[in-house]
Structures are given as C-alpha cells and as structure tokens.
Design a protein around this motif. Structure first.
Motif, PDB file in Angstrom:
ATOM      1  N   LEU A   1       2.408 -15.283  -3.397  1.00  9.20           N
ATOM      2  CA  LEU A   1       2.404 -15.831  -2.041  1.00  9.20           C
ATOM      3  C   LEU A   1       3.529 -16.837  -1.874  1.00  9.20           C
ATOM      4  O   LEU A   1       4.218 -16.850  -0.852  1.00  9.20           O
ATOM      5  N   ALA A   2       3.733 -17.682  -2.883  1.00  7.34           N
ATOM      6  CA  ALA A   2       4.800 -18.672  -2.790  1.00  7.34           C
ATOM      7  C   ALA A   2       6.175 -18.017  -2.765  1.00  7.34           C
ATOM      8  O   ALA A   2       7.070 -18.455  -2.034  1.00  7.34           O
ATOM      9  N   GLU A   3       6.351 -16.943  -3.529  1.00  6.45           N
ATOM     10  CA  GLU A   3       7.648 -16.281  -3.599  1.00  6.45           C
ATOM     11  C   GLU A   3       7.924 -15.403  -2.393  1.00  6.45           C
ATOM     12  O   GLU A   3       9.030 -15.388  -1.860  1.00  6.45           O
ATOM     13  N   THR A   4       6.939 -14.617  -1.973  1.00  3.30           N
ATOM     14  CA  THR A   4       7.173 -13.619  -0.930  1.00  3.30           C
ATOM     15  C   THR A   4       6.622 -13.990   0.425  1.00  3.30           C
ATOM     16  O   THR A   4       7.064 -13.463   1.439  1.00  3.30           O
ATOM     17  N   GLY A   5       5.603 -14.842   0.471  1.00  3.22           N
ATOM     18  CA  GLY A   5       4.991 -15.203   1.741  1.00  3.22           C
ATOM     19  C   GLY A   5       3.948 -14.211   2.219  1.00  3.22           C
ATOM     20  O   GLY A   5       3.496 -14.288   3.355  1.00  3.22           O
ATOM     21  N   VAL A   6       3.575 -13.256   1.379  1.00  2.43           N
ATOM     22  CA  VAL A   6       2.581 -12.252   1.752  1.00  2.43           C
ATOM     23  C   VAL A   6       1.391 -12.390   0.815  1.00  2.43           C
ATOM     24  O   VAL A   6       1.538 -12.426  -0.401  1.00  2.43           O
ATOM     25  N   ALA A   7       0.195 -12.461   1.393  1.00  2.55           N
ATOM     26  CA  ALA A   7      -1.019 -12.613   0.604  1.00  2.55           C
ATOM     27  C   ALA A   7      -1.742 -11.278   0.470  1.00  2.55           C
ATOM     28  O   ALA A   7      -1.797 -10.493   1.420  1.00  2.55           O
ATOM     29  N   VAL A   8      -2.293 -11.019  -0.699  1.00  2.00           N
ATOM     30  CA  VAL A   8      -3.083  -9.815  -0.917  1.00  2.00           C
ATOM     31  C   VAL A   8      -4.471 -10.068  -0.341  1.00  2.00           C
ATOM     32  O   VAL A   8      -5.086 -11.096  -0.623  1.00  2.00           O
ATOM     33  N   PRO A   9      -4.980  -9.167   0.495  1.00  2.00           N
ATOM     34  CA  PRO A   9      -6.304  -9.374   1.091  1.00  2.00           C
ATOM     35  C   PRO A   9      -7.394  -9.487   0.026  1.00  2.00           C
ATOM     36  O   PRO A   9      -7.298  -8.908  -1.059  1.00  2.00           O
ATOM     37  N   SER A  10      -8.445 -10.211   0.351  1.00  2.82           N
ATOM     38  CA  SER A  10      -9.511 -10.463  -0.614  1.00  2.82           C
ATOM     39  C   SER A  10     -10.347  -9.217  -0.903  1.00  2.82           C
ATOM     40  O   SER A  10     -11.010  -9.149  -1.930  1.00  2.82           O
TER      41      SER A  10
ATOM     42  N   GLU B   1       5.986  -6.183  -1.131  1.00  4.67           N
ATOM     43  CA  GLU B   1       7.111  -5.339  -0.717  1.00  4.67           C
ATOM     44  C   GLU B   1       6.679  -4.347   0.361  1.00  4.67           C
ATOM     45  O   GLU B   1       7.381  -4.138   1.353  1.00  4.67           O
ATOM     46  N   GLN B   2       5.508  -3.737   0.161  1.00  7.64           N
ATOM     47  CA  GLN B   2       4.996  -2.779   1.152  1.00  7.64           C
ATOM     48  C   GLN B   2       4.762  -3.454   2.496  1.00  7.64           C
ATOM     49  O   GLN B   2       5.093  -2.903   3.551  1.00  7.64           O
ATOM     50  N   GLU B   3       4.188  -4.628   2.471  1.00  9.15           N
ATOM     51  CA  GLU B   3       3.911  -5.341   3.717  1.00  9.15           C
ATOM     52  C   GLU B   3       5.201  -5.700   4.445  1.00  9.15           C
ATOM     53  O   GLU B   3       5.287  -5.588   5.667  1.00  9.15           O
ATOM     54  N   LYS B   4       6.208  -6.118   3.703  1.00  8.53           N
ATOM     55  CA  LYS B   4       7.488  -6.456   4.333  1.00  8.53           C
ATOM     56  C   LYS B   4       8.122  -5.221   4.961  1.00  8.53           C
ATOM     57  O   LYS B   4       8.649  -5.286   6.065  1.00  8.53           O
ATOM     58  N   LYS B   5       8.054  -4.100   4.243  1.00  7.18           N
ATOM     59  CA  LYS B   5       8.594  -2.853   4.800  1.00  7.18           C
ATOM     60  C   LYS B   5       7.838  -2.453   6.052  1.00  7.18           C
ATOM     61  O   LYS B   5       8.422  -2.016   7.045  1.00  7.18           O
ATOM     62  N   ARG B   6       6.515  -2.597   6.024  1.00  5.54           N
ATOM     63  CA  ARG B   6       5.686  -2.235   7.172  1.00  5.54           C
ATOM     64  C   ARG B   6       6.028  -3.111   8.376  1.00  5.54           C
ATOM     65  O   ARG B   6       6.165  -2.626   9.503  1.00  5.54           O
ATOM     66  N   LYS B   7       6.191  -4.403   8.144  1.00  6.17           N
ATOM     67  CA  LYS B   7       6.535  -5.300   9.249  1.00  6.17           C
ATOM     68  C   LYS B   7       7.906  -4.969   9.816  1.00  6.17           C
ATOM     69  O   LYS B   7       8.102  -4.985  11.030  1.00  6.17           O
ATOM     70  N   LYS B   8       8.840  -4.680   8.924  1.00  8.05           N
ATOM     71  CA  LYS B   8      10.182  -4.345   9.382  1.00  8.05           C
ATOM     72  C   LYS B   8      10.175  -3.056  10.191  1.00  8.05           C
ATOM     73  O   LYS B   8      10.878  -2.927  11.190  1.00  8.05           O
ATOM     74  N   LEU B   9       9.369  -2.095   9.764  1.00 13.62           N
ATOM     75  CA  LEU B   9       9.289  -0.821  10.459  1.00 13.62           C
ATOM     76  C   LEU B   9       8.683  -0.966  11.850  1.00 13.62           C
ATOM     77  O   LEU B   9       9.159  -0.368  12.815  1.00 13.62           O
ATOM     78  N   TRP B  10       7.637  -1.774  11.976  1.00 10.39           N
ATOM     79  CA  TRP B  10       6.899  -1.844  13.227  1.00 10.39           C
ATOM     80  C   TRP B  10       7.316  -2.985  14.135  1.00 10.39           C
ATOM     81  O   TRP B  10       6.785  -3.115  15.225  1.00 10.39           O
TER      82      TRP B  10
ATOM     83  N   ASN C   1      -9.238  -5.180  -5.052  1.00  5.93           N
ATOM     84  CA  ASN C   1      -9.554  -5.574  -6.418  1.00  5.93           C
ATOM     85  C   ASN C   1      -8.294  -6.199  -7.022  1.00  5.93           C
ATOM     86  O   ASN C   1      -7.272  -5.533  -7.147  1.00  5.93           O
ATOM     87  N   PRO C   2      -8.331  -7.471  -7.392  1.00  3.96           N
ATOM     88  CA  PRO C   2      -7.119  -8.129  -7.863  1.00  3.96           C
ATOM     89  C   PRO C   2      -6.564  -7.532  -9.155  1.00  3.96           C
ATOM     90  O   PRO C   2      -5.370  -7.608  -9.409  1.00  3.96           O
ATOM     91  N   SER C   3      -7.407  -6.914  -9.958  1.00  5.45           N
ATOM     92  CA  SER C   3      -6.897  -6.324 -11.194  1.00  5.45           C
ATOM     93  C   SER C   3      -6.284  -4.946 -10.956  1.00  5.45           C
ATOM     94  O   SER C   3      -5.570  -4.434 -11.807  1.00  5.45           O
ATOM     95  N   ALA C   4      -6.533  -4.346  -9.787  1.00  8.64           N
ATOM     96  CA  ALA C   4      -6.027  -3.007  -9.501  1.00  8.64           C
ATOM     97  C   ALA C   4      -4.782  -3.019  -8.628  1.00  8.64           C
ATOM     98  O   ALA C   4      -4.100  -2.004  -8.506  1.00  8.64           O
ATOM     99  N   VAL C   5      -4.465  -4.152  -8.024  1.00  9.59           N
ATOM    100  CA  VAL C   5      -3.353  -4.220  -7.089  1.00  9.59           C
ATOM    101  C   VAL C   5      -2.270  -5.130  -7.649  1.00  9.59           C
ATOM    102  O   VAL C   5      -2.553  -6.254  -8.071  1.00  9.59           O
ATOM    103  N   ASN C   6      -1.043  -4.639  -7.657  1.00 11.95           N
ATOM    104  CA  ASN C   6       0.098  -5.457  -8.064  1.00 11.95           C
ATOM    105  C   ASN C   6       0.535  -6.270  -6.844  1.00 11.95           C
ATOM    106  O   ASN C   6       0.994  -5.697  -5.848  1.00 11.95           O
ATOM    107  N   PRO C   7       0.414  -7.593  -6.870  1.00 15.98           N
ATOM    108  CA  PRO C   7       0.723  -8.395  -5.689  1.00 15.98           C
ATOM    109  C   PRO C   7       2.171  -8.288  -5.228  1.00 15.98           C
ATOM    110  O   PRO C   7       2.439  -8.285  -4.028  1.00 15.98           O
ATOM    111  N   SER C   8       3.109  -8.179  -6.153  1.00 13.37           N
ATOM    112  CA  SER C   8       4.508  -8.104  -5.735  1.00 13.37           C
ATOM    113  C   SER C   8       4.798  -6.771  -5.039  1.00 13.37           C
ATOM    114  O   SER C   8       5.520  -6.733  -4.044  1.00 13.37           O
ATOM    115  N   LYS C   9       4.223  -5.676  -5.531  1.00 16.71           N
ATOM    116  CA  LYS C   9       4.412  -4.373  -4.869  1.00 16.71           C
ATOM    117  C   LYS C   9       3.746  -4.371  -3.494  1.00 16.71           C
ATOM    118  O   LYS C   9       4.280  -3.821  -2.534  1.00 16.71           O
ATOM    119  N   PHE C  10       2.567  -5.003  -3.423  1.00 15.39           N
ATOM    120  CA  PHE C  10       1.876  -5.090  -2.143  1.00 15.39           C
ATOM    121  C   PHE C  10       2.723  -5.892  -1.148  1.00 15.39           C
ATOM    122  O   PHE C  10       2.823  -5.529   0.025  1.00 15.39           O
TER     123      PHE C  10
END
Length: 199
Positions: A70-79, A93-102, A82-91
């Motif tokens: 969150l400090a590095e990218t500004g995007v938070a992984v939703p609660s 990146e996806q959110e930034k791409k989604r925002k840029k697209l829309w 599952n925190p052990s199943a989701v890579n926060p940095s990849k998530f």
C-alpha cells in the motif's frame, strides 16, 4: 423531461457510488494501518517471549506485506481476498491497469484520426456541419474546428479529397453508361444480327 429526470437520477446514483467507494478506500487504508500495528504487536510478543502460533505469525507477515505494498503502490488488497493466495504487488498492478483503462479521456487528448474526422471536408459547409453533428463532433459556433492540422494530416486530407473526386467521376461514368447503353452487352442481341436473321 423524463429523459432529463432519468439522467439526473443516474448522476445522483453515480455520485453516491463514488462517495461510497471513497469511504471504502479510506476504511481499507485504516485497516492496513491497523494490520501494520498488528505486525508490530506480534514482533513485540515475540520479543517478550510469549508463544505465537504460526497462524498469527503468517497473518502478521501478510499484513506487513500488504502495508508495504500500500505504501509503495497506493492500492490496497480487499479484505475478502485470502492474503496468502493473493500477491499484493500483482494485484496493485492489475488495479492500476484497470483504472487506466476505464478512466475517461482528458479534454485535450485527441488522436490523429479524431483530428482527421473533425477536419474532413465534403466541399460544402452544410454537409460538413451535418457530418460533424451525426458523428457527435463538438465544434465552434460557426461549425468549423479551429485547431490546425499537422503536415501529415493535411496530406491525408488531400488524399481523401482526391479520392472523393475520383469516386464522383466514376459514379457519373457508370450512371451515364447504364442509362445510355441499355439493351447492349452480354445477353442482348444487336440490331445488326436481328436484321441478318430475317433474311
């Protein structure tokens, strides 16, 4: 009036949804700060010598990772992930791409093809205005676009005008042939051969 009221209602709903999203984002950031504090608490527990279960240690590591992301990218992984199943940095990146697209385009951003469509000339001002209206192009009050084109755009417009002239000439030639040469060609007999058959 019904269409205007419906549009106003949609705008109100969109504003409410935007406000709700902003509140959720603020809550997520607060939860991540709490998660970072939780990681510090686990470290303090370990330092004090109390027993910490592997689940608590893993949760603390994931909370620290999410806080760092969150400090590095500004995007938070939703609660709800599952925190052990989701890579926060990849998530992130996806959110930034989604925002840029829309995200909507800025007023000044126009592609070269958009400029060509705006400056397309049919040779008649009324036809140009009608075309721009049909295409949804917003122009000045007098119906002309004030922004000049670059050299490449001007060359393309000249090629288009030449192509339109050629198409008009070809259309007129085909039209004159179909109207003046009826009854001639494949499948029709000529007047000369009719006369020879009768002899």
């Amino acid at each position: 009036m019904d269409a205007q009221e419906a549009l106003a209602r949609r705008l109100e709903r969109a504003k409410k949804l935007q406000e709700q999203k902003e509140k959720e984002l603020l809550e997520k950031r607060q939860q991540e700060v709490v998660g970072a504090n939780h990681a510090l608490n686990v470290a303090a527990l370990l330092a004090s010598g109390t027993q910490v279960t592997p689940q608590i240690a893993m949760a603390a590591q994931m909370a620290a990772l999410q806080a760092r992301t969150l400090a590095e990218t500004g995007v938070a992984v939703p609660s709800y992930y599952n925190p052990s199943a989701v890579n926060p940095s990849k998530f992130a990146e996806q959110e930034k791409k989604r925002k840029k697209l829309w995200q909507g385009k800025k007023d000044g951003d126009k592609s070269q093809t958009a400029e060509l469509w705006e400056n397309l000339n049919f040779g008649n001002k009324d036809q140009n205005v009608k075309f721009r209206k049909l295409m949804g192009i917003k122009a000045d009050d007098e119906g002309e676009v004030s922004k000049p084109l670059n050299d490449e755009g001007l060359k393309t417009l000249q090629k288009q005008e030449e192509m339109f002239r050629n198409l008009d000439v070809q259309y007129e030639m085909a039209r004159s042939q179909t109207h003046t040469q009826r009854g001639m060609g494949l499948g029709f007999s000529s007047a000369f051969s009719r006369g020879m058959d009768s002899i």
